[in-house]
Design a protein around this motif. Structure first.
Motif, PDB file in Angstrom:
ATOM      1  N   GLU A 622       0.818  -1.208   0.000  1.00 40.62           N
ATOM      2  CA  GLU A 622       0.000   0.000   0.000  1.00 40.62           C
ATOM      3  C   GLU A 622       0.860   1.270   0.000  1.00 40.62           C
ATOM      4  O   GLU A 622       0.523   2.257  -0.652  1.00 40.62           O
ATOM      5  N   ALA A 639      -4.151  -6.827  -4.076  1.00 40.44           N
ATOM      6  CA  ALA A 639      -5.286  -7.756  -4.169  1.00 40.44           C
ATOM      7  C   ALA A 639      -4.933  -9.108  -3.569  1.00 40.44           C
ATOM      8  O   ALA A 639      -5.740  -9.713  -2.835  1.00 40.44           O
ATOM      9  N   GLU A 642      -4.964  -8.748   0.231  1.00 45.62           N
ATOM     10  CA  GLU A 642      -6.332  -8.687   0.757  1.00 45.62           C
ATOM     11  C   GLU A 642      -6.967 -10.071   0.742  1.00 45.62           C
ATOM     12  O   GLU A 642      -7.657 -10.482   1.702  1.00 45.62           O
ATOM     13  N   ARG A 647     -10.253 -10.847   2.860  1.00 46.98           N
ATOM     14  CA  ARG A 647     -11.078  -9.689   2.519  1.00 46.98           C
ATOM     15  C   ARG A 647     -11.343  -9.723   1.008  1.00 46.98           C
ATOM     16  O   ARG A 647     -10.704  -9.039   0.211  1.00 46.98           O
ATOM     17  N   THR A 648     -12.336 -10.568   0.646  1.00 46.51           N
ATOM     18  CA  THR A 648     -12.595 -10.842  -0.768  1.00 46.51           C
ATOM     19  C   THR A 648     -13.042  -9.613  -1.530  1.00 46.51           C
ATOM     20  O   THR A 648     -12.594  -9.374  -2.662  1.00 46.51           O
ATOM     21  N   ALA A 649     -13.922  -8.829  -0.955  1.00 44.66           N
ATOM     22  CA  ALA A 649     -14.434  -7.649  -1.661  1.00 44.66           C
ATOM     23  C   ALA A 649     -13.308  -6.666  -1.968  1.00 44.66           C
ATOM     24  O   ALA A 649     -13.221  -6.108  -3.078  1.00 44.66           O
ATOM     25  N   ASP A 650     -12.426  -6.447  -0.975  1.00 43.98           N
ATOM     26  CA  ASP A 650     -11.301  -5.534  -1.188  1.00 43.98           C
ATOM     27  C   ASP A 650     -10.340  -6.088  -2.236  1.00 43.98           C
ATOM     28  O   ASP A 650      -9.763  -5.335  -3.031  1.00 43.98           O
ATOM     29  N   ALA A 651     -10.175  -7.423  -2.229  1.00 44.58           N
ATOM     30  CA  ALA A 651      -9.302  -8.045  -3.227  1.00 44.58           C
ATOM     31  C   ALA A 651      -9.864  -7.836  -4.626  1.00 44.58           C
ATOM     32  O   ALA A 651      -9.143  -7.490  -5.569  1.00 44.58           O
ATOM     33  N   ARG A 652     -11.240  -8.097  -4.776  1.00 44.25           N
ATOM     34  CA  ARG A 652     -11.859  -7.911  -6.088  1.00 44.25           C
ATOM     35  C   ARG A 652     -11.705  -6.460  -6.557  1.00 44.25           C
ATOM     36  O   ARG A 652     -11.409  -6.201  -7.729  1.00 44.25           O
ATOM     37  N   SER A 653     -11.896  -5.509  -5.650  1.00 44.60           N
ATOM     38  CA  SER A 653     -11.784  -4.095  -6.006  1.00 44.60           C
ATOM     39  C   SER A 653     -10.385  -3.768  -6.528  1.00 44.60           C
ATOM     40  O   SER A 653     -10.221  -3.058  -7.522  1.00 44.60           O
ATOM     41  N   ALA A 654      -9.373  -4.329  -5.859  1.00 43.47           N
ATOM     42  CA  ALA A 654      -7.995  -4.062  -6.286  1.00 43.47           C
ATOM     43  C   ALA A 654      -7.715  -4.676  -7.652  1.00 43.47           C
ATOM     44  O   ALA A 654      -7.087  -4.050  -8.520  1.00 43.47           O
ATOM     45  N   LYS A 657      -9.317  -2.595 -10.383  1.00 45.96           N
ATOM     46  CA  LYS A 657      -8.565  -1.373 -10.664  1.00 45.96           C
ATOM     47  C   LYS A 657      -7.295  -1.678 -11.456  1.00 45.96           C
ATOM     48  O   LYS A 657      -6.845  -0.868 -12.277  1.00 45.96           O
TER      49      LYS A 657
END
Length: 679
Positions: A622, A639, A642, A647-654, A657
């Motif tokens: 980070e 990702a 995460e 932290r699946t949602a944060d991984a998907r978001s990364a 992006k």
């Protein structure tokens, strides 16, 4: 002659500053309308090209033969002194025993140069000018032990003439014409006509130059000599460094000192000058004693003492400039120029109207600004130094360096060319010009410039060494090796050429030869970190010798903990050998020293991942992303971190992006696959 009317400067006393000071404060200031001024100079002499013309220079004790325009005394100055500046005295006598003395030329005192409002009643018929120069403009002045134990031929026969040998009619007097004829004839005879003195001014048959009934000068006898020209100018004599002196801790001020005995104050002042305590900030400082003397001495006495301090300051400042003239042969640091600035500034404060001192002060300030990377200020200061004294090559060279540091190569080349024009036997501006040409891509021009510099200064190490670096950059290995070996011949103890030859062998895959040269570099300089680093890098290519490589990098870090290449390579080697804990420690030190070093953060994050510390790893990723927010690689690592923490949602978001930022198909395919797994 009363002793106060005489100044004698010999050997280390005869610096440029001391001679010029004697002319200004003794001849010009003291000589009056009924006085006779006698100036005798016996020194080295040389011709030196300035603006395409050969000009004569008198070489002082601290002159640098590579740039006499900056460190010698122009013979033109002697000409101007007698023709324009001493025309208010009754008689002018000049004897000059230097090579090429004829460059001074004929002197005709100009009475229109004297201030018409000055109180003087001399006319052109009253003033008499006479002098003899040791040699014609293109001749050397001969000297040898046969001329009275080591005098110049001119000086020896001048003294013999004044002792009475020129009194051919035995009337007890040596007249001006007898003196001139005797010196001219005897010098020509003794030097086989290789040297012909030159008479200047007017002959007055009635003027008595010596009375033979008075005691003369003790001289050894003359023998037929083996002719030897005046001493070579290729080596700079260096005087001993001032002895280290324990400083007085007592607080001294002019207010408390001014009530002390003036003779004691003068002694303490002169002791401070002799011991080198000549800057205002020194403790004790000669300035403190001088300030006290300002209220205890007559004005002329005070000026005489102040002049001693000014000469000492200028001599010290001049040493900084003489070292600068050596170029990379004697690399200087910021503190050197800062000290030069302090010396010239203190001297300038004693003579505020001196353009000479102002130009040197400004030059040193400009060089300090270059070290501070304040290139705009450096350009302004160095351009001003050029304007103050446009004949000094080193100011142009400094200005060129300021341009070079800003990658303004065209203006840098012009400045270096101007420097070389004013100091055609100074190799340093040619070296700098070659660097600028190479940066412009004019490699042929750079090579020609180095070759010209080497021709001028064949015994200077850094010229063939840097030419070798240029050849290596152009993959001309044979030429590079030849240049490095030439540098080794010039200075076998300089480790840089051995290290460079090692890198050349390593690039060619000749590892045994590379190792040999790296080790020979370290034998010559155990503190040479680059050679030890290169040796370690070479050894690390073999898994069996990785331990040796790591030991060498650790050795470097023990000598310089901030040597970043060694710490990075050590960390990488430790990680490759499976020693993650030590590798993490080394990468952590890199990140602490260089928080913006993205590669080190990513490597440390990968190690934390392997060691089962996903939170620490994610923190490094980070931080790296804050520095490089458009990096698909860093987002992919975030990702993964995460995901490891659940932290699946944060991984998907990364990952999402990262996908549009990915520049190659392989990365995009990998990211899409990771997104599928997270569904």
């Amino acid at each position: 002659m009363p002793p106060p009317n005489l100044i004698l400067l010999t050997n280390q006393q005869a610096t440029r500053a001391a001679i010029q000071s004697a002319i200004e404060t003794h001849l010009k200031a003291r000589a009056g309308k009924n006085d006779t001024v006698l100036l005798f100079i016996a020194s080295h002499g040389a011709t030196y090209p300035v603006d395409g013309k050969q000009k004569g220079f008198i070489v002082t004790y601290d002159s640098n033969p590579e740039d006499l325009s900056a460190s010698g005394i122009p013979m033109d100055d002697v000409h101007k002194l007698f023709e324009n500046q001493l025309t208010s005295v009754k008689r002018l006598l000049l004897y000059v025993d230097v090579c090429h003395a004829g460059k001074i030329g004929q002197i005709v005192p100009r009475f229109d140069a004297v201030n018409k409002t000055a109180e003087r009643d001399l006319t052109s018929e009253d003033v008499q000018m006479f002098g003899i120069l040791a040699a014609q403009g293109g001749q050397v002045a001969i000297e040898g032990v046969d001329f009275g134990g080591g005098h110049g031929a001119f000086t020896y026969f001048l003294m013999r003439a004044l002792n009475g040998d020129a009194d051919l009619n035995r009337d007890g007097k040596v007249t001006m014409s007898e003196l001139s004829d005797y010196v001219h004839d005897k010098v020509q005879e003794a030097t086989a006509r290789r040297q012909t003195p030159k008479q200047i001014g007017d002959i007055d048959e009635t003027r008595t130059m010596a009375v033979t009934t008075q005691p003369g000068i003790d001289l050894k006898e003359y023998t037929v000599p083996t002719l030897v020209a005046r001493r070579s100018l290729t080596q700079q004599r260096k005087g001993p460094s001032p002895p280290a002196v324990e400083r007085v801790v007592l607080p001294l001020t002019a207010s408390t000192l001014k009530y002390q005995d003036p003779e004691g104050l003068i002694k303490r002042f002169e002791d401070a000058v002799q011991q080198g305590h000549i800057l205002p900030a020194d403790d004790p400082s000669a300035f403190t004693f001088l300030d006290a003397l300002s209220v205890r001495l007559k004005p002329e006495e005070y000026r005489a003492e102040a002049e001693k301090l000014r000469v000492a300051l200028e001599d010290r400042g001049q040493q900084v400039l003489l070292t600068y003239l050596a170029g990379e042969q004697t690399p200087q640091k910021r503190d050197d120029f800062q000290l030069g600035r302090a010396y010239f500034e203190a001297a300038r404060n004693l003579t505020p109207d001196s353009v000479y001192l102002e130009s040197r002060l400004t030059f040193c300030q400009g060089r300090v600004a270059i070290f501070d990377k304040d290139y705009q200020r450096a350009e302004t200061l160095l351009a001003r130094a050029v304007g103050l004294d446009p004949e000094l090559g080193y100011s142009y060279n400094g200005l060129g360096i300021a341009y070079l540091e800003r990658a303004d190569y065209d203006r840098a080349i012009l400045a270096f060319r101007d420097a070389a024009k004013r100091a055609p036997y100074w190799a340093y501006p040619l070296h700098n010009m070659a660097l600028a040409l190479a940066e412009k891509g004019d490699y042929a021009g750079a090579i020609r410039t180095y070759e010209r510099a080497i021709e001028i200064a064949p015994h200077v190490f850094y010229l063939p060494y840097n030419l070798g670096l240029l050849y290596q950059r152009l993959n001309r290995s044979a030429d590079a090796e030849a240049s490095y070996r030439k540098a080794m011949t010039i200075d076998p103890g300089n480790a840089r050429a051995w290290n460079a030859l090692g890198s050349l062998k390593a690039a060619a895959g000749r590892n045994a030869g590379a190792e040999k040269y790296y080790r020979q570099a370290l034998e010559r300089d155990p503190q040479f970190l680059a050679a030890r680093y290169n040796l370690a890098l070479l050894l690390s290519a073999s898994k069996a010798r990785s331990g040796e490589a790591q030991a060498l990098w650790r050795d470097n870090l023990s000598r310089d903990p901030e040597h970043l290449p060694s710490r990075l390579s050590l960390a990488q080697s430790l990680a490759q050998s499976g020693n993650d804990a030590e590798a993490a420690r080394e990468y952590g030190l890199v990140v602490a020293a260089r928080p913006d070093y993205v590669a080190a953060r990513l490597a440390l994050g990968d190690i934390d991942t392997r060691m089962g510390n996903p939170s620490d790893a994610l923190g490094q990723f980070e931080q790296a992303f804050k520095i490089q927010p458009a990096s698909a690689e860093i987002l992919e690592k975030i990702a993964q971190g995460e995901a490891a923490l659940g932290r699946t949602a944060d991984a998907r978001s990364a990952y999402e992006k990262a996908l549009p930022l990915a520049t190659d198909g392989g990365a995009r395919k990998r990211i899409r696959a990771a997104l599928e797994k997270l569904k």
